[in-house]
Design an enzyme around this catalytic site. Structure first.
Site, mmCIF file in Angstrom:
data_model
loop_
_atom_site.group_PDB
_atom_site.id
_atom_site.type_symbol
_atom_site.label_atom_id
_atom_site.label_comp_id
_atom_site.label_asym_id
_atom_site.label_seq_id
_atom_site.Cartn_x
_atom_site.Cartn_y
_atom_site.Cartn_z
ATOM 1 N N HIS A 1 32.876 101.996 19.473
ATOM 2 C CA HIS A 1 33.150 100.958 18.482
ATOM 3 C C HIS A 1 34.175 99.939 18.962
ATOM 4 O O HIS A 1 34.425 98.931 18.289
ATOM 5 C CB HIS A 1 33.615 101.599 17.171
ATOM 6 N N ASP B 1 29.812 96.695 17.773
ATOM 7 C CA ASP B 1 29.953 96.745 16.322
ATOM 8 C C ASP B 1 28.691 97.323 15.696
ATOM 9 O O ASP B 1 27.636 97.411 16.335
ATOM 10 C CB ASP B 1 30.196 95.341 15.762
#
Length: 426
Positions: A399, A403
């Site tokens: 992450h 995204d």
């Protein structure tokens, strides 16, 4: 003159290796290029062949020992006055069975000096005492067994495969009255229960890498359920012709690989790496294919996968997986991947949540393929229920770089490539 056998350098960044198993005992005959011992490094497990033909007269590094490259680990002589294990006799031929337990087949029996050796053509059939014992007990003519070992040597796996093929060719057995059930029947239990085993070199490296990955990257996962009916029907229709043309079985993996490559080329952030505060968008897709081994896990790499045709991908994946299981990979074939596929569904699970193979940004886990009812909607909005081949896919992503929106777009592209497949398969 005796020949020194040294620990080889299995890659530019590798400076030591651990001897995990001696495949020949002291005093045993060995031919040039015949597997002599197995090693484990931080890149790959491999069998090391003998540099010459002769007799193993000295072993300087025992199993479990880690030594530097170019260190002498054994000596091979001509067999005259060689050192042997206590109580062992010299061997006159390369096919003579070693005395005592055989390292590669610990359950082997002691050799029988007068035991006849079957021959095919002019030469003897090369096999171990264990293989000959299995053949004797099962009534197998070793002349009919194809050997896959060095110089055509018949291995335990070869004779077991021959037995499985023989049982299949006989067809279903005639029905018999069921044997009376007794309370003395014992369920199969692993011999490892209640034991303490040392952590292997590979297992220790896997443990370290997985821990580092979890600590380094904030993992997120996204699961998609994909309709594989089009692929399943195409595969069933083309599998026989494909195997005849290319010599490999048509599995689902090349379809999945092509779809992943297509999505990675459109969304290169998923094929990136984070290093020194910078995102590296890789110029090529080096596709890792996780392979489960009896002793651990390894990730062979298909280099520049985006440049390969469907049939080339199928053959390369098959070849890398086969050589990974037989410890024939080169170090550069087990490192440098930029995106990994892992088939968690091969064991029947719905899906898994994989750990990223650092320094990659993502890994795609393949779930089990199942037929199940699904709601279909036609162009006019009418719904119907049909039996479809469905499969879960789970994208694990870092992450820091990827995204949720990036992951979602990637998965939609991947899904469309499979559900609307329109590419030739060669």
């Amino acid at each position: 003159m005796p020949t020194d056998v040294v620990m080889p350098q299995m890659g530019e960044s590798i400076f030591e290796g651990t001897i995990t198993k001696w495949l020949k005992q002291l005093g045993a005959s060995v031919e040039k290029d015949e597997p002599l011992f197995e090693i484990s490094t931080d890149k790959v497990d491999a069998e090391i062949p003998s540099p010459v033909t002769g007799v193993l007269i000295e072993i300087r590094a025992q199993e479990g020992t880690t030594v530097q490259i170019n260190t002498v680990v054994a000596v091979i002589g001509d067999g005259a006055g060689q050192a042997t294990a206590p109580g062992a006799a010299p061997h006159a031929a390369s096919d003579a069975a070693p005395q005592g337990p055989v390292a590669s087949e610990p359950e082997a029996e002691a050799p029988a000096a007068a035991e006849p050796v079957e021959t095919e053509g002019a030469g003897p059939i090369r096999s171990s005492p264990l293989v000959r014992r299995i053949a004797r007990e099962e009534g197998v003519n070793l002349a009919q067994v194809r050997g896959t070992g060095s110089a055509g040597r018949i291995t335990k796996d070869d004779v077991l495969f021959h037995l499985s093929q023989r049982s299949q060719s006989k067809g279903p057995a005639a029905p018999q009255a069921p044997a009376p059930q007794t309370q003395s029947a014992t369920p199969q239990v692993s011999p490892l229960i209640g034991t303490v085993q040392p952590l292997s070199k590979m297992r220790a490296i896997i443990a370290q890498r997985m821990k580092e990955s979890v600590e380094t990257a904030p993992h997120a996962h996204m699961v998609y359920k994909i309709d594989m009916t089009r692929i399943a029907r195409l595969r069933e229709r083309e599998r026989a012709a494909f195997e005849q043309r290319h010599g490999v079985k048509l599995t689902y993996m090349p379809f999945i690989a092509v779809a992943a490559i297509q999505a990675l080329r459109k969304f290169p952030i998923v094929n990136s790496s984070l290093s020194d505060g910078q995102i590296h968008y890789h110029a090529n897709i080096h596709l890792g294919i996780a392979v489960a081994l009896e002793w651990g896990l390894i990730v062979p790499v298909v280099r520049e996968a985006e440049k390969r045709s469907f049939d080339d991908l199928a053959k390369t994946i098959n070849d890398l997986a086969a050589r990974a299981r037989t410890k024939k990979l080169n170090p550069d074939e087990a490192s440098g991947s930029t995106f990994t596929l892992t088939n968690a569904g091969v064991f029947g699970g719905e899906y898994g949540t994989p750990i990223i193979n650092q320094p990659e940004s993502a890994i795609l886990a393949i779930g089990g393929l199942r037929k199940e009812p699904a709601v279909l909607t036609d162009d006019e909005g009418n719904d119907s229920i049909a039996i479809r081949s469905m499969q879960y896919y789970c994208l694990g992503f870092d992450h820091r770089t990827v995204d949720g929106a990036d992951a979602g777009r990637f998965m939609v592209e991947f899904q469309n490539a499979l559900e609307k497949w329109n590419q030739p398969i060669g």
